[in-house]
Design an enzyme around this catalytic site. Structure first.
Site, short mmCIF file in Angstrom:
data_model
loop_
_atom_site.label_atom_id
_atom_site.label_comp_id
_atom_site.label_asym_id
_atom_site.label_seq_id
_atom_site.Cartn_x
_atom_site.Cartn_y
_atom_site.Cartn_z
N ARG A 346 0.81 -1.22 0.00
CA ARG A 346 0.00 0.00 0.00
C ARG A 346 0.85 1.27 0.00
O ARG A 346 0.36 2.34 -0.34
CB ARG A 346 -0.94 -0.02 1.22
CG ARG A 346 -1.87 -1.23 1.21
CD ARG A 346 -3.00 -1.06 2.19
NE ARG A 346 -3.82 -2.27 2.32
CZ ARG A 346 -4.71 -2.68 1.43
NH1 ARG A 346 -4.92 -1.96 0.34
NH2 ARG A 346 -5.40 -3.79 1.63
N ASP A 347 2.09 1.17 0.39
CA ASP A 347 2.99 2.32 0.45
C ASP A 347 3.77 2.40 -0.85
O ASP A 347 4.60 1.55 -1.15
CB ASP A 347 3.94 2.15 1.64
CG ASP A 347 4.92 3.31 1.78
OD1 ASP A 347 4.92 4.22 0.93
OD2 ASP A 347 5.71 3.29 2.75
#
EC number: 6.3.5.13
Length: 443
Positions: A346-347
């Site tokens: 997600r990063d």
């Protein structure tokens, strides 16, 4: 055994239902979940009679390609091999792959199992089924929201080696992997790496880690250890021993190009020889490496209306840097698709650790995916012109194919974006399902 047989029947039923609903090749985790609910020990029971052992392939980059090459090498030697071909490298994905096989009373009928496993899920698997062998490829920053820092990933692989019962194959050039040799005892250790003549190219494969740590020097190269000697971007030789005193495979040309594909081939060849011993045959190995096709999305070339379209998976700084070094030097129409789902990480701040300067001259035609705008902004910082941004993958693909119909094309994409784009391309151009090889000559 009865519980395992019932679990297999229920899982197979779930798999058929998923396929009827359009669930693709059946590699999803749902059938595995069904089987595991009925028999929590399904994995251990199903794999309990495999005589040639259980081989786990893990590491940050190259797992799918190396696994496919190793399977091809073993099959070329006449072995019946079970594997998880769709790249579903979680434990339940392995169970789902088992459910696609013919199971006798819930037991797999195969000579050997070769499984690609995510670094974290490899430990879940090993707690259920102790691997006989592990091939450990490399360690790099990857999905910080899941794996945290690079030392944690190295620790996962170290634990996996400690849970292995017979042998490990290690990357002698990766300092996080080669140190694992100091933590295991009673295991057979084989090595793979670069020949000394190309040691200066190691930076093309690794992400530099500047922190100080104790260095470990692997033992001298022995006649069972495999060294890569590239000839060009496709052709290579694998030497066993420093001067080839243990034999040589090649020169042989791969269907996938670049140094990363070649080191994956070297790792697979080293493992095949460690498993086969005196039964290893150079002619069979060369035939396997010559004919194995790239896995879907990993440098796979699609015939898009008469022009080639390369689909290239990127998922971390080291992998994207290697991909740009391999493919970015050949200017073509380019699309970049970045998602941030769980399987992607997600990063996406890792994009700022990649240099995109090689894309400047030609530019990027379109950025897409959930984080398409983030990708466009990142390219702007490296003065890479971007033609357009369309976050919807289907709309972006349609526009990209239409605007560049008569020229070679390339799409760099994260994992879930690759799955979606490959499915769309498969429907458009009648490609084999993901995880299923095309007939000889069809690609």
């Amino acid at each position: 055994m009865l519980k395992t047989a019932v679990a297999a029947f229920a899982g197979k039923t779930a798999r058929r239902a998923a396929r009827l609903r359009g669930g693709g090749s059946g590699g999803s985790a749902l059938p595995g979940l069904v089987a595991e609910k009925i028999d929590p020990g399904f994995l251990a029971h199903a794999l309990g009679d495999v005589p040639g052992g259980i081989v786990v392939v893990s590491g940050t980059n190259g797992k799918t390609t190396t696994t496919k090459m190793l399977v091809a090498l073993l099959r070329a030697h006449g072995r019946t091999v079970f594997t998880n071909p769709t790249g579903s490298n979680f434990t339940r994905g392995v169970i789902s792959a088992l459910l696609a096989e013919r199971l006798h009373r819930g037991r797999l009928q195969a000579d050997i199992a070769v499984l690609e496993l995510d670094e974290a899920h490899a430990l879940h698997f090993a707690r259920a089924v102790a691997p006989t062998h592990a091939l450990l490829l490399n360690v790099a920053r990857d999905q910080l929201d899941r794996f945290a820092e690079i030392d944690h990933t190295a620790g996962l692989l170290t634990q996996l080696a400690g849970m292995t019962t017979q042998g490990v194959v290690l990357n002698r050039d990766d300092p996080f992997v080669n140190r694992i040799a100091t933590t295991v005892s009673g295991l057979d250790i084989a090595w793979f790496g670069l020949d000394a003549s190309i040691a200066d190219r190691l930076g093309e494969l690794q992400e530099h880690d500047a922190r100080g740590h104790e260095t470990y020097t692997p033992p001298p190269v022995g006649p069972r250890d495999a060294l890569l000697q590239p000839v060009d971007e496709h052709e290579l030789s694998v030497l066993f021993g420093e001067q080839g005193e243990g034999g040589r495979v090649g020169p042989v040309s791969l269907r996938q190009r670049g140094l990363a594909a070649m080191i994956n081939a070297t790792a697979a060849t080293a493992t095949a020889r460690a498993l086969l011993g005196d039964g290893f045959r150079t002619d069979a190995a060369e035939q396997a490496l010559r004919t194995v096709a790239p896995p879907f999305g990993r440098g796979e070339v699609v015939d898009a209306d008469g022009t080639p379209l390369e689909l290239v998976l990127v998922k971390n700084p080291a992998g994207f840097t290697v991909a740009l070094g391999t493919y970015g030097s050949t200017p073509v129409a380019t699309m970049v698709a970045i998602n941030d789902d769980y399987a992607d990480g997600r990063d996406v701040s890792w994009l700022y650790d990649v240099s995109f300067e090689s894309l400047r001259d030609k530019g990027v035609a379109i950025t897409s995916g959930v984080r398409g705008w983030d990708m466009a902004l990142r390219l702007q910082y490296d003065d890479v012109p971007v033609g357009d941004t369309e976050v919807d993958l289907a709309a972006a693909l349609d526009r990209f194919l239409a605007d560049h119909r008569d020229e070679p094309k390339r799409i760099f994409c994260t994992y879930t974006a690759m799955l979606a784009l490959r499915r769309m391309l498969g429907e458009r151009y009648d490609l084999p399902e993901m995880g299923v090889d095309a007939p000889e000559g069809a690609q």
